[in-house]
Design a protein around this motif. Structure first.
Motif, PDB file in Angstrom:
ATOM      1  N   HIS A   1       3.058  26.620   8.648  1.00  0.00           N
ATOM      2  CA  HIS A   1       2.119  27.172   9.632  1.00  0.00           C
ATOM      3  C   HIS A   1       0.837  26.354   9.548  1.00  0.00           C
ATOM      4  O   HIS A   1       0.224  26.272   8.498  1.00  0.00           O
ATOM      5  N   LEU A   2       0.450  25.731  10.672  1.00  0.00           N
ATOM      6  CA  LEU A   2      -0.726  24.854  10.669  1.00  0.00           C
ATOM      7  C   LEU A   2      -1.556  25.097  11.919  1.00  0.00           C
ATOM      8  O   LEU A   2      -1.016  25.292  13.005  1.00  0.00           O
ATOM      9  N   SER A   3      -2.881  25.083  11.760  1.00  0.00           N
ATOM     10  CA  SER A   3      -3.806  25.284  12.870  1.00  0.00           C
ATOM     11  C   SER A   3      -4.809  24.139  12.930  1.00  0.00           C
ATOM     12  O   SER A   3      -5.223  23.606  11.907  1.00  0.00           O
ATOM     13  N   VAL A   4      -5.213  23.786  14.160  1.00  0.00           N
ATOM     14  CA  VAL A   4      -6.213  22.742  14.372  1.00  0.00           C
ATOM     15  C   VAL A   4      -7.622  23.271  14.074  1.00  0.00           C
ATOM     16  O   VAL A   4      -8.499  22.525  13.647  1.00  0.00           O
ATOM     17  N   ASP A   5      -7.835  24.562  14.279  1.00  0.00           N
ATOM     18  CA  ASP A   5      -9.152  25.194  14.122  1.00  0.00           C
ATOM     19  C   ASP A   5      -9.576  25.238  12.655  1.00  0.00           C
ATOM     20  O   ASP A   5      -8.900  25.857  11.824  1.00  0.00           O
ATOM     21  N   PRO A   6     -10.704  24.572  12.292  1.00  0.00           N
ATOM     22  CA  PRO A   6     -11.145  24.575  10.885  1.00  0.00           C
ATOM     23  C   PRO A   6     -11.493  25.957  10.336  1.00  0.00           C
ATOM     24  O   PRO A   6     -11.515  26.160   9.130  1.00  0.00           O
ATOM     25  N   ARG A   7     -11.764  26.937  11.191  1.00  0.00           N
ATOM     26  CA  ARG A   7     -12.089  28.295  10.727  1.00  0.00           C
ATOM     27  C   ARG A   7     -10.845  29.100  10.389  1.00  0.00           C
ATOM     28  O   ARG A   7     -10.943  30.178   9.813  1.00  0.00           O
TER      29      ARG A   7
ATOM     30  N   PRO B   1      -7.376  30.275   8.514  1.00  0.00           N
ATOM     31  CA  PRO B   1      -6.853  30.176   7.148  1.00  0.00           C
ATOM     32  C   PRO B   1      -5.647  29.234   7.063  1.00  0.00           C
ATOM     33  O   PRO B   1      -5.251  28.843   5.981  1.00  0.00           O
ATOM     34  N   HIS B   2      -5.084  28.850   8.207  1.00  0.00           N
ATOM     35  CA  HIS B   2      -3.921  27.961   8.242  1.00  0.00           C
ATOM     36  C   HIS B   2      -4.306  26.508   8.496  1.00  0.00           C
ATOM     37  O   HIS B   2      -3.447  25.682   8.783  1.00  0.00           O
ATOM     38  N   HIS B   3      -5.591  26.190   8.409  1.00  0.00           N
ATOM     39  CA  HIS B   3      -6.071  24.814   8.606  1.00  0.00           C
ATOM     40  C   HIS B   3      -6.006  24.067   7.271  1.00  0.00           C
ATOM     41  O   HIS B   3      -6.527  24.538   6.271  1.00  0.00           O
ATOM     42  N   VAL B   4      -5.336  22.901   7.268  1.00  0.00           N
ATOM     43  CA  VAL B   4      -5.238  22.064   6.067  1.00  0.00           C
ATOM     44  C   VAL B   4      -5.827  20.701   6.423  1.00  0.00           C
ATOM     45  O   VAL B   4      -5.206  19.905   7.110  1.00  0.00           O
ATOM     46  N   ALA B   5      -7.053  20.435   5.942  1.00  0.00           N
ATOM     47  CA  ALA B   5      -7.770  19.218   6.316  1.00  0.00           C
ATOM     48  C   ALA B   5      -7.035  17.949   5.884  1.00  0.00           C
ATOM     49  O   ALA B   5      -7.066  16.944   6.595  1.00  0.00           O
ATOM     50  N   ALA B   6      -6.360  17.977   4.744  1.00  0.00           N
ATOM     51  CA  ALA B   6      -5.669  16.778   4.238  1.00  0.00           C
ATOM     52  C   ALA B   6      -4.570  16.304   5.186  1.00  0.00           C
ATOM     53  O   ALA B   6      -4.317  15.110   5.295  1.00  0.00           O
TER      54      ALA B   6
ATOM     55  N   MET C   1       0.841  -1.191   0.000  1.00  0.00           N
ATOM     56  CA  MET C   1       0.000   0.000   0.000  1.00  0.00           C
ATOM     57  C   MET C   1       0.883   1.251   0.000  1.00  0.00           C
ATOM     58  O   MET C   1       1.743   1.399   0.849  1.00  0.00           O
ATOM     59  N   THR C   2       0.681   2.117  -0.935  1.00  0.00           N
ATOM     60  CA  THR C   2       1.452   3.357  -0.982  1.00  0.00           C
ATOM     61  C   THR C   2       0.682   4.437  -0.227  1.00  0.00           C
ATOM     62  O   THR C   2      -0.474   4.705  -0.504  1.00  0.00           O
ATOM     63  N   ASP C   3       1.353   5.012   0.740  1.00  0.00           N
ATOM     64  CA  ASP C   3       0.728   6.027   1.583  1.00  0.00           C
ATOM     65  C   ASP C   3       1.295   7.388   1.191  1.00  0.00           C
ATOM     66  O   ASP C   3       2.409   7.725   1.563  1.00  0.00           O
ATOM     67  N   THR C   4       0.542   8.156   0.403  1.00  0.00           N
ATOM     68  CA  THR C   4       0.999   9.475  -0.012  1.00  0.00           C
ATOM     69  C   THR C   4       0.481  10.510   0.969  1.00  0.00           C
ATOM     70  O   THR C   4      -0.716  10.741   1.079  1.00  0.00           O
ATOM     71  N   ARG C   5       1.407  11.094   1.698  1.00  0.00           N
ATOM     72  CA  ARG C   5       1.057  12.110   2.689  1.00  0.00           C
ATOM     73  C   ARG C   5       1.392  13.484   2.131  1.00  0.00           C
ATOM     74  O   ARG C   5       2.430  13.661   1.509  1.00  0.00           O
ATOM     75  N   PRO C   6       0.526  14.475   2.384  1.00  0.00           N
ATOM     76  CA  PRO C   6       0.858  15.836   1.941  1.00  0.00           C
ATOM     77  C   PRO C   6       2.034  16.378   2.749  1.00  0.00           C
ATOM     78  O   PRO C   6       2.248  15.966   3.889  1.00  0.00           O
ATOM     79  N   ALA C   7       2.783  17.272   2.170  1.00  0.00           N
ATOM     80  CA  ALA C   7       3.902  17.893   2.889  1.00  0.00           C
ATOM     81  C   ALA C   7       3.346  18.708   4.056  1.00  0.00           C
ATOM     82  O   ALA C   7       2.302  19.349   3.937  1.00  0.00           O
ATOM     83  N   LEU C   8       4.032  18.650   5.187  1.00  0.00           N
ATOM     84  CA  LEU C   8       3.587  19.418   6.355  1.00  0.00           C
ATOM     85  C   LEU C   8       3.856  20.896   6.111  1.00  0.00           C
ATOM     86  O   LEU C   8       4.973  21.276   5.768  1.00  0.00           O
ATOM     87  N   PRO C   9       2.838  21.746   6.289  1.00  0.00           N
ATOM     88  CA  PRO C   9       3.028  23.181   6.045  1.00  0.00           C
ATOM     89  C   PRO C   9       3.861  23.833   7.145  1.00  0.00           C
ATOM     90  O   PRO C   9       3.999  23.301   8.236  1.00  0.00           O
TER      91      PRO C   9
END
Length: 80
Positions: free
Chosen positions: A11-17, A19-24, A1-9
């Protein structure tokens, strides 16, 4: 199984509201190492500026969200 993970940004926030939230990114288990110690209570981080935001105890702001404090130091984000 190939697990393609997005690059970690940078600046990242847990809050979905935020602008720094990346759901992927949150589809995978990520960890934050701050000054050499792994932290599990990080709400937001910025690697280039060297800070994390963590809840200040059980204190809530007027909108019912945790009141956060900013800690400065060496930040490292990684996939578990």
């Amino acid at each position: 199984m190939t697990d393609t993970r997005p690059a970690l940004p940078d600046h990242l926030s847990v809050d979905p509201r935020s602008p720094h939230h990346v759901a992927a990114v949150f589809e995978h288990d990520i960890g934050i190492r701050f000054n050499g110690k792994e932290r599990s209570d990080v709400e937001e981080y910025c690697i280039s500026e060297g800070w994390i935001k963590v809840p200040a105890g059980k204190t809530l702001d007027r909108k019912g969200r945790p009141l956060c404090i900013k800690l400065k130091g060496q930040v490292e984000a990684f996939y578990r």
